[in-house]
Design a protein around this motif. Structure first.
Motif, PDB file in Angstrom:
ATOM      1  N   ILE A  57       0.848  -1.203   0.000  1.00 26.19           N
ATOM      2  CA  ILE A  57       0.000   0.000   0.000  1.00 26.19           C
ATOM      3  C   ILE A  57       0.875   1.241   0.000  1.00 26.19           C
ATOM      4  O   ILE A  57       0.643   2.198  -0.748  1.00 26.19           O
ATOM      5  CB  ILE A  57      -0.947  -0.002   1.212  1.00 26.19           C
ATOM      6  N   THR A  61       1.130   3.841  -3.157  1.00 27.48           N
ATOM      7  CA  THR A  61       0.697   5.216  -2.881  1.00 27.48           C
ATOM      8  C   THR A  61       1.825   6.194  -3.182  1.00 27.48           C
ATOM      9  O   THR A  61       1.613   7.242  -3.801  1.00 27.48           O
ATOM     10  CB  THR A  61       0.252   5.359  -1.416  1.00 27.48           C
ATOM     11  N   ALA A 206      -7.870   4.825   6.063  1.00 26.63           N
ATOM     12  CA  ALA A 206      -7.071   3.662   6.444  1.00 26.63           C
ATOM     13  C   ALA A 206      -7.453   3.159   7.830  1.00 26.63           C
ATOM     14  O   ALA A 206      -7.460   1.946   8.086  1.00 26.63           O
ATOM     15  CB  ALA A 206      -5.590   4.011   6.408  1.00 26.63           C
ATOM     16  N   THR A 282      -5.668   7.220  -4.010  1.00 28.65           N
ATOM     17  CA  THR A 282      -6.581   6.287  -3.360  1.00 28.65           C
ATOM     18  C   THR A 282      -6.675   4.933  -4.047  1.00 28.65           C
ATOM     19  O   THR A 282      -7.313   4.020  -3.528  1.00 28.65           O
ATOM     20  CB  THR A 282      -7.996   6.882  -3.290  1.00 28.65           C
ATOM     21  N   LEU A 285      -5.845   1.782  -1.907  1.00 32.30           N
ATOM     22  CA  LEU A 285      -6.775   1.602  -0.792  1.00 32.30           C
ATOM     23  C   LEU A 285      -8.146   1.157  -1.291  1.00 32.30           C
ATOM     24  O   LEU A 285      -8.785   0.294  -0.692  1.00 32.30           O
ATOM     25  CB  LEU A 285      -6.903   2.904   0.008  1.00 32.30           C
TER      26      LEU A 285
END
Length: 298
Positions: A57, A61, A206, A282, A285
């Motif tokens: 993640i 990101t 998150a 995003t 996520l």
């Protein structure tokens, strides 16, 4: 609002095929001064092959926000080191004998040696951060310190909970334990990209996801946790339904359905938090939330 703007084509971020190997190797490099015994225990802990969800993640990101691959990897290994330190220390404190299908490190080695490895991983996380040459580095380190302390607070609350545990009190403990380190996975890249308001928004999403995933773990571990008398949101709900009597299959089924609904609500909250944000910040996520939602609904 946010300065970032990219096309869908720009968002095709690919994790290297050997990403897991790269992260593991970087962990060894950062811990190399701890000595051969410590490194042998790190190798043992890593061989159980965790998902490296937080590292992935963080990496995706970071690259999506325009950070270079090397910096993204340093951020990713920071959160992975901290996460594994928390697992090792957590097993010692909770006396859990298994971790990812093998003996926990404190069982394989000793309590003292497991604590030493956990400490080594925490120090190595700050070593990784120090390699990022940027004026905002002190802010990154302050953020990491705060999140680590929040995790410790959650663990302290878990070790000495106010009994009897209720859904509300357990939720607070679970949030404090699970959310801070997952939040770091999106906070650090956004902060380094010069987007503090984006970091806060991503952190909120998150946090909701982290709690949802903890509840999902509780669903999977309901029977085992009941046998071991470990805190578990499903078993707390079962007790609320059945009182002091033995729970019926209907009570257990109802409790599991209730917690599934709570998980879906949390995932919807996370999705709503992400909706107004730029897609490149995003994308990972959103994908992770969708995967968990599919498991619950499937």
């Amino acid at each position: 609002m946010y300065k970032i703007s990219k096309t869908d084509e720009d968002l095709k971020v690919v994790i290297p095929d050997n990403f897991s190997q790269q992260i593991n190797q970087l962990m060894f490099e950062l811990c190399k001064h701890s000595g051969p015994v410590t490194l042998s225990y790190l190798r043992y802990h890593q061989q159980s092959d965790g998902s490296q969800r937080r590292a992935k993640i963080c990496y995706i990101t970071a690259v999506s926000l325009g950070l270079n691959a090397n910096t993204a990897k340093l951020l990713a290994v920071t959160v992975e080191l901290l996460h594994n330190a928390s697992l090792i220390h957590d097993d010692v404190q909770d006396k859990d004998q298994q971790r990812r299908g093998q003996d926990a490190l404190w069982v394989k080695a000793s309590v003292e040696e497991a604590i030493c490895l956990g400490d080594t991983l925490i120090v190595a996380a700050y070593h990784a951060l120090s390699k990022i040459n940027t004026p905002t580095n002190s802010h990154l380190q302050a953020t990491v310190c705060r999140r680590v302390m929040e995790t410790i607070r959650g663990q302290m609350e878990d070790l000495s909970p106010q009994l009897p545990l209720t859904e509300q009190s357990y939720t607070l403990i679970a949030t404090n334990k699970a959310a801070p380190l997952l939040s770091l996975s999106v906070e650090l890249p956004a902060l380094l990209a010069g987007e503090p308001s984006l970091a806060k928004a991503l952190s909120n999403a998150a946090s909701s996801f982290a709690l949802a995933y903890q509840f999902y773990d509780d669903l999977c571990d309901q029977s085992q946790d009941a046998t071991n008398q470990e805190p578990n949101i499903v078993n707390i709900r079962i007790h609320e339904l059945a009182g002091s009597l033995n729970a019926s299959d209907e009570d257990i089924g109802t409790a599991k359905d209730d917690i599934k609904r709570k998980i879906l609500i949390l995932l919807d909250q996370a999705t709503s938090s992400l909706a107004p944000l730029p897609i490149e910040a995003t994308v990972i996520l959103q994908q992770t939330i969708k995967e968990l939602k599919t498991r619950i609904e499937g």
